[in-house]
Motif scaffolding. Structure first.
Motif, mmCIF file in Angstrom:
data_model
loop_
_atom_site.group_PDB
_atom_site.id
_atom_site.type_symbol
_atom_site.label_atom_id
_atom_site.label_comp_id
_atom_site.label_asym_id
_atom_site.label_seq_id
_atom_site.Cartn_x
_atom_site.Cartn_y
_atom_site.Cartn_z
ATOM 1 N N UNK A 147 -1.952 6.752 10.253
ATOM 2 C CA UNK A 147 -1.798 7.240 8.688
ATOM 3 C C UNK A 147 -2.598 6.121 7.769
ATOM 4 N N UNK A 148 -2.097 5.058 8.149
ATOM 5 C CA UNK A 148 -2.891 3.947 7.332
ATOM 6 C C UNK A 148 -4.637 3.945 7.290
ATOM 7 N N UNK A 149 -5.004 4.206 8.733
ATOM 8 C CA UNK A 149 -6.292 4.395 8.850
ATOM 9 C C UNK A 149 -6.904 5.636 8.124
ATOM 10 N N UNK A 150 -6.000 6.672 8.215
ATOM 11 C CA UNK A 150 -6.515 7.933 7.496
ATOM 12 C C UNK A 150 -6.571 7.768 5.792
ATOM 13 N N UNK A 151 -5.742 6.981 5.532
ATOM 14 C CA UNK A 151 -5.746 7.007 3.853
ATOM 15 C C UNK A 151 -6.693 6.066 3.462
ATOM 16 N N UNK B 29 -10.426 -3.005 7.867
ATOM 17 C CA UNK B 29 -10.999 -4.135 7.154
ATOM 18 C C UNK B 29 -12.251 -3.723 6.632
ATOM 19 N N UNK B 30 -13.076 -3.408 7.104
ATOM 20 C CA UNK B 30 -14.513 -2.739 6.679
ATOM 21 C C UNK B 30 -14.493 -1.836 5.514
ATOM 22 N N UNK B 31 -13.305 -1.130 5.378
ATOM 23 C CA UNK B 31 -13.169 -0.184 4.415
ATOM 24 C C UNK B 31 -12.626 -0.659 3.051
ATOM 25 N N UNK B 32 -12.080 -1.852 3.427
ATOM 26 C CA UNK B 32 -11.646 -2.757 2.143
ATOM 27 C C UNK B 32 -12.712 -3.646 1.735
ATOM 28 N N UNK B 33 -13.452 -4.212 2.638
ATOM 29 C CA UNK B 33 -14.352 -5.494 2.291
ATOM 30 C C UNK B 33 -15.796 -4.987 1.634
ATOM 31 N N UNK B 34 -15.931 -5.686 0.639
ATOM 32 C CA UNK B 34 -17.105 -5.424 -0.256
ATOM 33 C C UNK B 34 -18.568 -5.434 0.323
ATOM 34 N N UNK B 35 -18.562 -6.536 1.127
ATOM 35 C CA UNK B 35 -19.767 -7.072 1.727
ATOM 36 C C UNK B 35 -19.604 -7.238 3.122
ATOM 37 N N UNK B 36 -18.741 -6.991 3.790
ATOM 38 C CA UNK B 36 -18.500 -7.180 5.256
ATOM 39 C C UNK B 36 -18.232 -8.676 5.839
ATOM 40 N N UNK B 37 -17.896 -9.444 4.551
ATOM 41 C CA UNK B 37 -17.709 -10.963 5.021
ATOM 42 C C UNK B 37 -16.211 -11.101 4.793
ATOM 43 N N UNK C 154 -9.561 -1.729 17.465
ATOM 44 C CA UNK C 154 -10.047 -0.531 16.853
ATOM 45 C C UNK C 154 -9.100 0.217 15.906
ATOM 46 N N UNK C 155 -8.099 -0.420 15.688
ATOM 47 C CA UNK C 155 -7.136 -0.062 14.453
ATOM 48 C C UNK C 155 -7.631 -1.047 13.330
ATOM 49 N N UNK C 156 -7.599 -2.337 13.622
ATOM 50 C CA UNK C 156 -7.984 -3.163 12.463
ATOM 51 C C UNK C 156 -9.435 -3.193 11.662
#
Length: 320
Positions: free
Chosen positions: A173-177, A35-43, A29-31
């Protein structure tokens, strides 16, 4: 992840997991939201031990299986791959520019060895994002990760050893940013921390400070941002007092920050967990079926964006 690996075909008719050594565990639930916030297409492109592309998988199962993988980077994220001491040194002025622009860059060890870093920053404003990319042009093209030029998200395993871990920030804080958009403080709380207005309404200055810290956590600020504002105001006297005690100044602030997180989790987490479970089920259903027709990909992108919005605002029911 090198481009030749991203363009290679999956082998063996499916995704194979690479052999991984035992490493510190980071909760799903941290990772997963990061990962979704970075990924353009969920893949996720699964990475083999020889840096080859083993195949594509949805981000969620790749995170749950703790596989080494990369993602194609969404437009509003600037990602830099600083592979070596020389690039880390060249990246330092770019980080200073990001912070002067009011951005929240996240510095991660890449997990592949010393002197290797990944930098991520969310830049929602197009003009500001262009300024950041122009500043980053001093780096070689391979260091600039955008679109299909993918990168491993924070906390993802390296294919050989290690894991991408934060160099300065806490995991929260990584999550927040990267996931949570910061909100402004209320005028009352901002006046409290900057001018001391209303301190007398609290039983003590320590409780006034805790009120500000709790408000900053709730507004999705990072601890660094809250600390920078706190030490410029009248409540900063507390830091000097704590330095003379066993708590020290910054350690005391960290303790107050942890208390605020615990309080907010206790009073607001259950509904958020239920909501995220629902959107997760919806995402799984989306990636398990084809989206055909002229508008298929557009429909997919729209529904995916609505899931992201639901996660942010805490509401799953869409009124359309």
């Amino acid at each position: 992840m090198k481009s030749k690996a991203r363009n290679s075909s999956a082998s063996g008719g499916g995704v194979r997991s690479a052999t991984l050594s035992a490493e510190p565990q980071i909760a799903v639930d941290v990772r997963l939201p990061i990962a979704r916030a970075i990924a353009a297409d969920g893949q996720a492109g699964i990475i083999g031990m020889q840096n080859e592309l083993l195949g594509w998988e949805s981000v969620a199962p790749a995170v749950r299986q703790d596989l080494p993988f990369f993602v194609r980077v969404r437009d509003e994220v600037v990602a830099l791959d600083l592979d070596g001491a020389d690039l880390v040194a060249k990246g330092a002025p770019i980080l200073r520019i990001m912070r002067k622009l009011g951005l929240r860059p996240v510095e991660m060890s890449s997990g592949g060895g010393s002197d290797r870093q990944h930098v991520f920053v969310v830049v929602r404003d197009h003009d500001v994002r262009e300024r950041v990319w122009r500043a980053a042009k001093v780096l070689p093209p391979a260091a600039l990760r955008s679109g299909s030029n993918g990168i491993r998200p924070p906390f993802t395993r390296h294919r050989v050893s290690g894991r991408s871990l934060p160099l300065a920030m806490s995991n929260i804080d990584v999550h927040k940013a990267l996931v949570d958009e910061p909100k402004p403080l209320s005028p009352r709380i901002r006046a409290l921390v900057t001018d001391g207005a209303g301190i007398s309404k609290y039983p003590s200055r320590s409780e006034a400070a805790q009120a500000f810290i709790t408000a900053a956590v709730a507004a999705n600020w990072t601890m660094e941002e809250a600390w920078d504002l706190f030490v410029e105001g009248p409540l900063a006297e507390l830091v000097e007092e704590k330095k003379r005690s066993k708590n020290h100044g910054y350690d005391w602030f960290q303790l107050c920050w942890t208390r605020a997180i615990d309080y907010l989790v206790k009073h607001g987490s259950e509904q958020r967990v239920r909501q995220r479970n629902l959107t997760e089920e919806l995402r799984q259903a989306m990636v398990s079926r084809p989206w055909r027709g002229r508008t298929g990909q557009t429909d997919f992108a729209l529904l995916w964006a609505m899931c992201n919005l639901a996660d942010k605002v805490g509401v799953v029911v869409f009124d359309m």
